[in-house]
Scaffold this motif. Structure first.
Motif, PDB file in Angstrom:
ATOM      1  N   LEU A   1      58.545 119.723  39.601  1.00 16.55           N
ATOM      2  CA  LEU A   1      57.167 119.909  39.169  1.00 16.55           C
ATOM      3  C   LEU A   1      56.223 118.933  39.867  1.00 16.55           C
ATOM      4  O   LEU A   1      55.071 119.262  40.138  1.00 16.55           O
ATOM      5  N   TYR A   2      56.699 117.726  40.151  1.00 20.35           N
ATOM      6  CA  TYR A   2      55.875 116.702  40.793  1.00 20.35           C
ATOM      7  C   TYR A   2      56.653 116.101  41.959  1.00 20.35           C
ATOM      8  O   TYR A   2      57.249 115.029  41.827  1.00 20.35           O
ATOM      9  N   PRO A   3      56.653 116.776  43.116  1.00 18.60           N
ATOM     10  CA  PRO A   3      57.413 116.251  44.260  1.00 18.60           C
ATOM     11  C   PRO A   3      56.952 114.845  44.643  1.00 18.60           C
ATOM     12  O   PRO A   3      55.756 114.566  44.698  1.00 18.60           O
ATOM     13  N   GLY A   4      57.916 113.968  44.854  1.00 18.84           N
ATOM     14  CA  GLY A   4      57.609 112.602  45.262  1.00 18.84           C
ATOM     15  C   GLY A   4      57.410 111.632  44.108  1.00 18.84           C
ATOM     16  O   GLY A   4      57.003 110.491  44.330  1.00 18.84           O
ATOM     17  N   TYR A   5      57.719 112.071  42.855  1.00 13.58           N
ATOM     18  CA  TYR A   5      57.516 111.189  41.711  1.00 13.58           C
ATOM     19  C   TYR A   5      58.709 111.205  40.771  1.00 13.58           C
ATOM     20  O   TYR A   5      59.335 112.238  40.555  1.00 13.58           O
ATOM     21  N   VAL A   6      59.012 110.024  40.208  1.00 11.19           N
ATOM     22  CA  VAL A   6      60.083 109.852  39.234  1.00 11.19           C
ATOM     23  C   VAL A   6      59.472 109.141  38.026  1.00 11.19           C
ATOM     24  O   VAL A   6      58.709 108.180  38.190  1.00 11.19           O
ATOM     25  N   LEU A   7      59.797 109.615  36.834  1.00  8.80           N
ATOM     26  CA  LEU A   7      59.306 108.974  35.609  1.00  8.80           C
ATOM     27  C   LEU A   7      60.365 107.992  35.117  1.00  8.80           C
ATOM     28  O   LEU A   7      61.550 108.328  35.095  1.00  8.80           O
ATOM     29  N   VAL A   8      59.934 106.803  34.731  1.00  6.62           N
ATOM     30  CA  VAL A   8      60.854 105.772  34.272  1.00  6.62           C
ATOM     31  C   VAL A   8      60.376 105.273  32.904  1.00  6.62           C
ATOM     32  O   VAL A   8      59.224 104.868  32.751  1.00  6.62           O
ATOM     33  N   HIS A   9      61.291 105.298  31.926  1.00  7.97           N
ATOM     34  CA  HIS A   9      60.999 104.829  30.569  1.00  7.97           C
ATOM     35  C   HIS A   9      61.459 103.379  30.487  1.00  7.97           C
ATOM     36  O   HIS A   9      62.641 103.088  30.651  1.00  7.97           O
ATOM     37  N   ILE A  10      60.510 102.476  30.238  1.00  9.68           N
ATOM     38  CA  ILE A  10      60.800 101.045  30.294  1.00  9.68           C
ATOM     39  C   ILE A  10      60.346 100.361  29.005  1.00  9.68           C
ATOM     40  O   ILE A  10      59.263 100.640  28.490  1.00  9.68           O
ATOM     41  N   GLU A  11      61.175  99.437  28.522  1.00 11.11           N
ATOM     42  CA  GLU A  11      60.805  98.620  27.367  1.00 11.11           C
ATOM     43  C   GLU A  11      59.905  97.501  27.869  1.00 11.11           C
ATOM     44  O   GLU A  11      60.242  96.798  28.824  1.00 11.11           O
ATOM     45  N   VAL A  12      58.744  97.381  27.231  1.00 11.05           N
ATOM     46  CA  VAL A  12      57.781  96.358  27.649  1.00 11.05           C
ATOM     47  C   VAL A  12      57.688  95.274  26.582  1.00 11.05           C
ATOM     48  O   VAL A  12      58.094  95.466  25.444  1.00 11.05           O
ATOM     49  N   GLY A  13      57.135  94.144  26.969  1.00  5.73           N
ATOM     50  CA  GLY A  13      57.017  93.016  26.042  1.00  5.73           C
ATOM     51  C   GLY A  13      55.929  93.229  25.004  1.00  5.73           C
ATOM     52  O   GLY A  13      55.276  94.263  24.953  1.00  5.73           O
ATOM     53  N   GLU A  14      55.748  92.214  24.178  1.00  6.54           N
ATOM     54  CA  GLU A  14      54.755  92.288  23.105  1.00  6.54           C
ATOM     55  C   GLU A  14      53.337  92.456  23.634  1.00  6.54           C
ATOM     56  O   GLU A  14      52.491  93.052  22.989  1.00  6.54           O
ATOM     57  N   ASP A  15      53.081  91.924  24.837  1.00  4.93           N
ATOM     58  CA  ASP A  15      51.742  92.072  25.414  1.00  4.93           C
ATOM     59  C   ASP A  15      51.580  93.426  26.116  1.00  4.93           C
ATOM     60  O   ASP A  15      50.568  93.678  26.752  1.00  4.93           O
ATOM     61  N   VAL A  16      52.578  94.304  25.987  1.00  8.50           N
ATOM     62  CA  VAL A  16      52.581  95.671  26.507  1.00  8.50           C
ATOM     63  C   VAL A  16      52.316  95.713  28.009  1.00  8.50           C
ATOM     64  O   VAL A  16      51.606  96.558  28.517  1.00  8.50           O
ATOM     65  N   THR A  17      52.896  94.760  28.737  1.00  7.52           N
ATOM     66  CA  THR A  17      52.813  94.790  30.193  1.00  7.52           C
ATOM     67  C   THR A  17      54.222  94.859  30.763  1.00  7.52           C
ATOM     68  O   THR A  17      55.184  94.435  30.127  1.00  7.52           O
ATOM     69  N   LEU A  18      54.303  95.352  31.945  1.00  9.82           N
ATOM     70  CA  LEU A  18      55.581  95.521  32.620  1.00  9.82           C
ATOM     71  C   LEU A  18      56.073  94.180  33.145  1.00  9.82           C
ATOM     72  O   LEU A  18      55.325  93.439  33.785  1.00  9.82           O
TER      73      LEU A  18
END
Length: 182
Positions: free
Chosen positions: A60-77
């Motif tokens: 559906l979106y060539p060239g893209y991968v979705l990644v589910h990541i746990e982020v810290g309390e400040d909601v940053t990667l």
């Protein structure tokens, strides 16, 4: 307390599954416990190739991968997680935000995951014909007849076409592969 967010990673087109495998391997080995899962949104569609119906998987979106990541309390990667993904062969970069990638909104995630759920239930068929379309029969006993599409049954891959037989309109049911649209 931490949260999880979905991020989009840009990869070389055609390398999405390879990038997904590399990230999944990092998840299995436990090197980056913040990475929860990966997804390459695809859709099963029916295509007609050489006159035959073939089921193919289309990204559906060539060239893209979705990644589910746990982020810290400040909601940053976390920068360690970001570098671990950016160092994977085939990854270009995280999408959005430069040094601080922006996660997908909840609405975008629901839309993407909703598409994935529909995929698992039933493969979608692209319907090459529509009602009222002029078509030519290319195979079978009505070869070289022209007609008009009266109805389309996408699930069966069949079309009802009205052709002129001995000067009278006659309905015949034909397979998608037996027709060519104008």
């Amino acid at each position: 307390m931490s949260e999880s967010r979905w991020y989009v990673v840009q990869s070389y087109s055609g390398h999405e599954k390879k990038v997904k495998r590399f990230i999944d391997r990092k998840i299995e080995e436990g090197h980056n416990p913040e990475i929860l899962e990966t997804l390459v949104p695809t859709q099963e569609v029916m295509e007609i190739r050489n006159g035959k119906r073939v089921q193919v998987e289309r990204r559906l979106y060539p060239g893209y991968v979705l990644v589910h990541i746990e982020v810290g309390e400040d909601v940053t990667l976390d920068s360690r997680t970001m570098h671990a993904i950016n160092d994977i062969k085939g990854v270009i970069k995280f999408v959005g935000g430069g040094r601080k990638p922006q996660p997908l909104s909840e609405e975008e995630v629901r839309k993407l995951l909703g598409i994935e759920t529909e995929e698992e239930k039933e493969a979608r068929a692209e319907v090459p014909f529509h009602i009222g379309q002029a078509v030519e029969v290319t195979q079978g006993p009505f070869t070289d007849f022209s007609g008009t599409v009266q109805s389309v049954d996408a699930d069966k891959g069949k079309v009802k076409v009205e052709v002129s037989l001995f000067g009278r309109p006659t309905s015949v049911e034909l397979d998608f592969a037996q027709l060519k649209g104008y």
